[in-house]
Design a protein around this motif. Sequence first.
Motif, PDB file in Angstrom:
ATOM      1  N   UNK A  90      -1.964 -19.493   5.852  1.00  0.00           N
ATOM      2  CA  UNK A  90      -2.371 -18.204   6.418  1.00  0.00           C
ATOM      3  C   UNK A  90      -2.816 -17.243   5.313  1.00  0.00           C
ATOM      4  N   UNK A  91      -2.079 -17.264   4.202  1.00  0.00           N
ATOM      5  CA  UNK A  91      -2.426 -16.376   3.093  1.00  0.00           C
ATOM      6  C   UNK A  91      -3.767 -16.773   2.480  1.00  0.00           C
ATOM      7  N   UNK A  92      -4.025 -18.078   2.428  1.00  0.00           N
ATOM      8  CA  UNK A  92      -5.292 -18.551   1.880  1.00  0.00           C
ATOM      9  C   UNK A  92      -6.467 -18.135   2.775  1.00  0.00           C
ATOM     10  N   UNK A  93      -6.231 -18.124   4.073  1.00  0.00           N
ATOM     11  CA  UNK A  93      -7.272 -17.676   5.005  1.00  0.00           C
ATOM     12  C   UNK A  93      -7.583 -16.197   4.775  1.00  0.00           C
ATOM     13  N   UNK A  94      -6.537 -15.396   4.598  1.00  0.00           N
ATOM     14  CA  UNK A  94      -6.731 -13.972   4.329  1.00  0.00           C
ATOM     15  C   UNK A  94      -7.446 -13.762   2.996  1.00  0.00           C
ATOM     16  N   UNK A  95      -7.118 -14.594   2.017  1.00  0.00           N
ATOM     17  CA  UNK A  95      -7.773 -14.496   0.711  1.00  0.00           C
ATOM     18  C   UNK A  95      -9.267 -14.804   0.834  1.00  0.00           C
ATOM     19  N   UNK A  96      -9.599 -15.834   1.603  1.00  0.00           N
ATOM     20  CA  UNK A  96     -11.010 -16.187   1.801  1.00  0.00           C
ATOM     21  C   UNK A  96     -11.755 -15.044   2.483  1.00  0.00           C
ATOM     22  N   UNK A  97     -11.121 -14.425   3.469  1.00  0.00           N
ATOM     23  CA  UNK A  97     -11.758 -13.313   4.168  1.00  0.00           C
ATOM     24  C   UNK A  97     -12.000 -12.136   3.219  1.00  0.00           C
ATOM     25  N   UNK A  98     -11.012 -11.860   2.373  1.00  0.00           N
ATOM     26  CA  UNK A  98     -11.145 -10.755   1.415  1.00  0.00           C
ATOM     27  C   UNK A  98     -12.255 -11.036   0.404  1.00  0.00           C
ATOM     28  N   UNK A  99     -12.337 -12.278  -0.073  1.00  0.00           N
ATOM     29  CA  UNK A  99     -13.386 -12.636  -1.029  1.00  0.00           C
ATOM     30  C   UNK A  99     -14.765 -12.558  -0.388  1.00  0.00           C
ATOM     31  N   UNK A 100     -14.877 -13.042   0.842  1.00  0.00           N
ATOM     32  CA  UNK A 100     -16.162 -12.994   1.551  1.00  0.00           C
ATOM     33  C   UNK A 100     -16.619 -11.549   1.744  1.00  0.00           C
ATOM     34  N   UNK A 109     -25.627  -5.143  -3.322  1.00  0.00           N
ATOM     35  CA  UNK A 109     -25.625  -4.460  -4.628  1.00  0.00           C
ATOM     36  C   UNK A 109     -24.731  -3.207  -4.602  1.00  0.00           C
ATOM     37  N   UNK A 110     -23.737  -3.254  -3.700  1.00  0.00           N
ATOM     38  CA  UNK A 110     -22.738  -2.179  -3.650  1.00  0.00           C
ATOM     39  C   UNK A 110     -21.580  -2.605  -4.557  1.00  0.00           C
ATOM     40  N   UNK A 111     -21.836  -2.537  -5.859  1.00  0.00           N
ATOM     41  CA  UNK A 111     -20.885  -3.075  -6.822  1.00  0.00           C
ATOM     42  C   UNK A 111     -19.580  -2.265  -6.895  1.00  0.00           C
ATOM     43  N   UNK A 112     -19.654  -0.989  -6.599  1.00  0.00           N
ATOM     44  CA  UNK A 112     -18.446  -0.155  -6.660  1.00  0.00           C
ATOM     45  C   UNK A 112     -17.403  -0.636  -5.652  1.00  0.00           C
ATOM     46  N   UNK A 113     -17.844  -0.866  -4.411  1.00  0.00           N
ATOM     47  CA  UNK A 113     -16.909  -1.364  -3.392  1.00  0.00           C
ATOM     48  C   UNK A 113     -16.507  -2.811  -3.669  1.00  0.00           C
ATOM     49  N   UNK A 114     -17.435  -3.572  -4.262  1.00  0.00           N
ATOM     50  CA  UNK A 114     -17.109  -4.953  -4.622  1.00  0.00           C
ATOM     51  C   UNK A 114     -15.998  -4.966  -5.674  1.00  0.00           C
ATOM     52  N   UNK A 115     -16.113  -4.100  -6.676  1.00  0.00           N
ATOM     53  CA  UNK A 115     -15.091  -4.021  -7.721  1.00  0.00           C
ATOM     54  C   UNK A 115     -13.744  -3.600  -7.124  1.00  0.00           C
ATOM     55  N   UNK A 127      -2.080 -16.106  -6.854  1.00  0.00           N
ATOM     56  CA  UNK A 127      -1.770 -17.541  -6.802  1.00  0.00           C
ATOM     57  C   UNK A 127      -2.758 -18.330  -5.944  1.00  0.00           C
ATOM     58  N   UNK A 128      -3.745 -17.662  -5.408  1.00  0.00           N
ATOM     59  CA  UNK A 128      -4.717 -18.336  -4.544  1.00  0.00           C
ATOM     60  C   UNK A 128      -5.628 -19.247  -5.359  1.00  0.00           C
ATOM     61  N   UNK A 129      -6.079 -20.298  -4.723  1.00  0.00           N
ATOM     62  CA  UNK A 129      -7.033 -21.196  -5.373  1.00  0.00           C
ATOM     63  C   UNK A 129      -8.389 -20.514  -5.562  1.00  0.00           C
ATOM     64  N   UNK A 130      -8.585 -19.405  -4.860  1.00  0.00           N
ATOM     65  CA  UNK A 130      -9.831 -18.648  -4.959  1.00  0.00           C
ATOM     66  C   UNK A 130      -9.799 -17.624  -6.093  1.00  0.00           C
ATOM     67  N   UNK A 135     -12.349 -13.753 -10.050  1.00  0.00           N
ATOM     68  CA  UNK A 135     -12.546 -13.213 -11.393  1.00  0.00           C
ATOM     69  C   UNK A 135     -14.021 -13.247 -11.784  1.00  0.00           C
ATOM     70  N   UNK A 136     -14.670 -14.350 -11.478  1.00  0.00           N
ATOM     71  CA  UNK A 136     -16.103 -14.468 -11.796  1.00  0.00           C
ATOM     72  C   UNK A 136     -16.897 -13.353 -11.116  1.00  0.00           C
ATOM     73  N   UNK A 137     -16.642 -13.167  -9.817  1.00  0.00           N
ATOM     74  CA  UNK A 137     -17.394 -12.149  -9.084  1.00  0.00           C
ATOM     75  C   UNK A 137     -17.034 -10.738  -9.558  1.00  0.00           C
ATOM     76  N   UNK A 138     -15.793 -10.556  -9.990  1.00  0.00           N
ATOM     77  CA  UNK A 138     -15.399  -9.253 -10.527  1.00  0.00           C
ATOM     78  C   UNK A 138     -16.165  -8.960 -11.814  1.00  0.00           C
ATOM     79  N   UNK A 139     -16.251  -9.953 -12.696  1.00  0.00           N
ATOM     80  CA  UNK A 139     -17.033  -9.797 -13.920  1.00  0.00           C
ATOM     81  C   UNK A 139     -18.493  -9.529 -13.625  1.00  0.00           C
ATOM     82  N   UNK A 140     -19.024 -10.238 -12.615  1.00  0.00           N
ATOM     83  CA  UNK A 140     -20.419 -10.043 -12.214  1.00  0.00           C
ATOM     84  C   UNK A 140     -20.653  -8.617 -11.701  1.00  0.00           C
ATOM     85  N   UNK A 141     -19.678  -8.110 -10.934  1.00  0.00           N
ATOM     86  CA  UNK A 141     -19.792  -6.750 -10.402  1.00  0.00           C
ATOM     87  C   UNK A 141     -19.737  -5.712 -11.515  1.00  0.00           C
TER      88      UNK A 141
END
Length: 209
Positions: A90-100, A109-115, A127-130, A135-141
């Motif tokens: 269940x936690x992994x599902x929530x993590x996927x939703x948050x990442x999406x 290109x709304x990097x502020x909200x992405x960050x 602890x998520x596999x995501x 981290x990659x997307x955070x660096x990209x943002x």
Amino acid sequence: MQTPAHALFGDNEARNAILQLRQQLKTMQETQTQMFDRLQYLTKEVQTLRGQVDDLTNNYGRQQDQLTDTQGKKQEAAAKVNKATQVAQDKEILAQQALDESRRYIEKQDYANAIKGLTKFTQTYSTSKLYPEALYWLGTSYYGTKQFGRAIEVENRMISSYPKHAKVPDALLILGLAQEDSGKKTDANATFARLKKQYPKSEAAKLAQ
């Protein structure tokens, strides 16, 4: 008035009759004694067998109790594992939703909200596999907002912590770009060279050309 035995039988016959009666009585007494001894022996044997049966019954009862207890503990442990697995899923599902959701901000290109979303992600789902991808997307943002120092820091952390992750080539590309745009040309060239050497067939290596 009783008639004496010797009046009915001869003296010898009377004595023989008495001796026979005595012998018969003695034989009967011996037989009864043997039967009594045999009865006592059988009684003791029955008592011993009853004791053994009681012991077996008690042992069987204890074994059944132990088996029931063991089965109960196994079922309880299995239930805990299943519950923990369900909670993790269940936690992994929530993590996927948050990442999406954060990636949708990046697409706009709304990097502020992405960050903002990705920073919360790294705190909530460490602890998520995501987590490496986040981290990659955070660096990209950070790179998208020209916060090159933060982009370099985050991408370096992702690459060093998860060197075999599929997003490492892309993280190296963003790292090199952030180094280049921040004036660190030598570091950028080294990063691009590493990218092309380690991942020559990747799309990121082609872009690094």
